[in-house]
Design a protein around this motif. Sequence first.
Motif, short mmCIF file in Angstrom:
data_model
loop_
_atom_site.label_atom_id
_atom_site.label_comp_id
_atom_site.label_asym_id
_atom_site.label_seq_id
_atom_site.Cartn_x
_atom_site.Cartn_y
_atom_site.Cartn_z
N GLY A 182 -3.54 -6.45 -31.11
CA GLY A 182 -2.73 -5.30 -31.51
C GLY A 182 -1.74 -4.92 -30.43
N TYR A 183 -0.85 -4.04 -30.78
CA TYR A 183 0.15 -3.52 -29.85
C TYR A 183 -0.49 -2.40 -29.04
CZ TYR A 183 4.52 -1.40 -28.29
OH TYR A 183 5.53 -0.88 -27.53
N GLU A 184 -0.20 -2.34 -27.74
CA GLU A 184 -0.87 -1.37 -26.88
C GLU A 184 -0.27 0.03 -26.93
OE1 GLU A 184 2.09 -3.23 -25.88
OE2 GLU A 184 0.60 -4.46 -24.89
N GLY A 185 0.86 0.21 -27.61
CA GLY A 185 1.44 1.55 -27.72
C GLY A 185 2.60 1.76 -26.77
N ASN A 186 3.18 2.97 -26.86
CA ASN A 186 4.41 3.23 -26.09
C ASN A 186 4.20 4.21 -24.94
OD1 ASN A 186 5.69 1.62 -27.90
ND2 ASN A 186 6.61 3.29 -29.08
N ALA A 187 2.92 4.53 -24.64
CA ALA A 187 2.68 5.61 -23.68
C ALA A 187 2.84 5.19 -22.23
CB ALA A 187 1.28 6.19 -23.90
N PHE A 188 4.04 4.68 -21.88
CA PHE A 188 4.32 4.30 -20.50
C PHE A 188 4.68 5.54 -19.70
CE2 PHE A 188 5.12 0.66 -23.13
CZ PHE A 188 4.49 -0.36 -22.43
N THR A 189 4.17 5.63 -18.48
CA THR A 189 4.48 6.79 -17.65
C THR A 189 5.83 6.60 -16.97
OG1 THR A 189 2.16 7.15 -17.27
CG2 THR A 189 3.65 8.21 -15.74
N SER A 190 6.62 7.66 -16.99
CA SER A 190 7.96 7.55 -16.40
C SER A 190 8.00 8.14 -15.00
CB SER A 190 8.94 8.30 -17.31
OG SER A 190 10.17 8.44 -16.64
N THR A 191 8.74 7.48 -14.09
CA THR A 191 8.94 8.05 -12.75
C THR A 191 10.10 9.04 -12.81
OG1 THR A 191 10.57 6.36 -12.18
CG2 THR A 191 8.28 5.90 -11.59
N GLY A 192 10.81 9.06 -13.93
CA GLY A 192 12.01 9.88 -14.06
C GLY A 192 13.26 9.01 -13.96
N ILE A 198 0.84 -1.20 0.00
CA ILE A 198 0.00 0.00 0.00
C ILE A 198 0.88 1.26 0.00
CG2 ILE A 198 -1.70 1.32 1.39
CD1 ILE A 198 -2.87 -1.11 -0.10
N LEU A 199 1.97 1.20 0.75
CA LEU A 199 2.88 2.35 0.80
C LEU A 199 3.49 2.62 -0.58
CD1 LEU A 199 4.22 4.43 2.69
CD2 LEU A 199 6.08 2.79 3.01
N GLN A 200 3.85 1.54 -1.29
CA GLN A 200 4.44 1.71 -2.63
C GLN A 200 3.42 2.33 -3.59
OE1 GLN A 200 7.73 1.11 -2.91
NE2 GLN A 200 7.43 0.58 -0.77
N ILE A 201 2.16 1.89 -3.48
CA ILE A 201 1.12 2.45 -4.36
C ILE A 201 0.93 3.94 -4.03
CG2 ILE A 201 -1.33 2.35 -4.99
CD1 ILE A 201 -1.22 -0.66 -4.34
N LYS A 202 0.87 4.23 -2.74
CA LYS A 202 0.67 5.63 -2.31
C LYS A 202 1.80 6.52 -2.84
CE LYS A 202 -0.49 8.08 1.87
NZ LYS A 202 -0.61 7.99 3.31
N LYS A 203 3.03 6.03 -2.70
CA LYS A 203 4.19 6.81 -3.16
C LYS A 203 4.09 7.08 -4.65
CE LYS A 203 7.97 5.51 -0.06
NZ LYS A 203 9.08 4.57 0.02
N ARG A 204 3.70 6.03 -5.39
CA ARG A 204 3.62 6.17 -6.85
C ARG A 204 2.52 7.16 -7.24
NH1 ARG A 204 5.40 7.39 -10.75
NH2 ARG A 204 5.10 6.49 -12.80
N LEU A 205 1.36 7.03 -6.59
CA LEU A 205 0.24 7.94 -6.91
C LEU A 205 0.62 9.38 -6.59
CD1 LEU A 205 -2.84 5.87 -5.65
CD2 LEU A 205 -2.31 6.45 -8.02
N ASN A 206 1.36 9.57 -5.50
CA ASN A 206 1.75 10.92 -5.11
C ASN A 206 2.67 11.57 -6.14
OD1 ASN A 206 0.27 10.94 -2.81
ND2 ASN A 206 1.95 10.33 -1.45
N LYS A 207 3.38 10.76 -6.89
CA LYS A 207 4.31 11.32 -7.88
C LYS A 207 3.60 11.68 -9.19
CE LYS A 207 8.67 9.13 -6.61
NZ LYS A 207 9.60 8.10 -6.99
N LEU A 208 2.35 11.22 -9.36
CA LEU A 208 1.67 11.43 -10.64
C LEU A 208 0.96 12.78 -10.68
CD1 LEU A 208 -0.06 7.94 -11.19
CD2 LEU A 208 2.07 8.75 -12.22
N LEU A 209 0.94 13.37 -11.86
CA LEU A 209 0.13 14.56 -12.08
C LEU A 209 -1.30 14.09 -12.28
CD1 LEU A 209 2.44 16.19 -14.77
CD2 LEU A 209 2.31 16.79 -12.34
N ALA A 210 -2.27 14.99 -12.07
CA ALA A 210 -3.69 14.60 -12.16
C ALA A 210 -3.99 13.94 -13.51
CB ALA A 210 -4.57 15.81 -11.93
N GLN A 211 -3.38 14.50 -14.58
CA GLN A 211 -3.69 13.95 -15.92
C GLN A 211 -3.05 12.57 -16.15
OE1 GLN A 211 -2.03 16.81 -15.39
NE2 GLN A 211 -0.42 17.17 -16.88
#
Length: 311
Positions: free
Chosen positions: A240-250, A54-67
């Motif tokens: 089909g291929y799902e595309g390349n739009a993977f979100t980066s943590t940096g 849960i902590l890992q999910i929270k950390k990841r969500l906190n790093k994301l922009l709303a979009q």
Amino acid sequence: MVFGPVPSRRLGRSLGVNHIPHKVCSYSCSYCQIGKAIEIQIQRQPFFSTEFIILQIKKRLNKLLAQEYPNYITFVPDGEPTLDINLGLLIKKIKQFGFPVAIITNGSLLHFNSVKDDLMGADYISIKIDSVNPTVWRQINRPHKGLNLEQILRSIMEFSKDYTGTLVTETMLIKGKNDNVSAFLQLADFIKDINPQKAYIAIPTRPPAFSNTFPADEQSVTQAYNAFSRIGLSAELLIGYEGNAFTSTGSFREDLLSITSVHPLRAGAVNELMTRSDGSAEMLKMLICKKLIKQISYNGEEYYVRRFTGV
Ligand code: SF4
């Protein structure tokens, strides 16, 4: 442990949760994209601490922009998610973040009441049904010897009557195994009684665990689609291929290792990830040299996959 959001052909943007140790599964499917099973088991057990996940999910969500927020938080481990005895608790806690929860399961443990109860809490469930023929099932899904197809199918059917969320099925078509008209008709006949919102028909699009496993051809896929549709199923292809739009943590290293542990990446997607993070061609080379990543060719495409065995 937590990766993405990644583009998903079914779920839009999916934040992946990998809560099972590598390749611990009740099946060892010939087409599995994660490699051959290390541990085939049907016993449920705790794997990682719920608080830690849960902590890992929270950390990841906190790093994301709303979009960048995901459409779903999805249990898509490199093994069978229902083997985790804490799955129900995890679902409850994750839902407090305000996102719907999806689970991709092989459905083989649904005869356990505890699994059924846990899955009831999810908003979206995809259940694998590759064959209703025990011989073909054994060849394709290579199940734990304690599993029985008849019991699995009966449990899936019972579950589908009680479940109120979105239920879909996924059928992987393998050349020379379940890619004939009689198999399609039997599958369609069974799946129609489950009444899924969608009956997905897929072929392996990433390197399989066993090199003698090949995707069904276009003609068979079309025949399957017709057989499913004619019986009244809302069939859809996942070819089909799902595309390349993977979100980066940096962090290129962190993203590449976590995504490829469940999801082989095409070279194009890795390059995009590189440009959106601190990555470089040298860093990629280093990960290959350190035997953390491997480059392989499949169906004319270059892929990067995670290495776990160091060979
Ligand atoms: S494809 Fe899924 S069910 Fe089959 S072995 Fe791999 S992780 Fe297990």
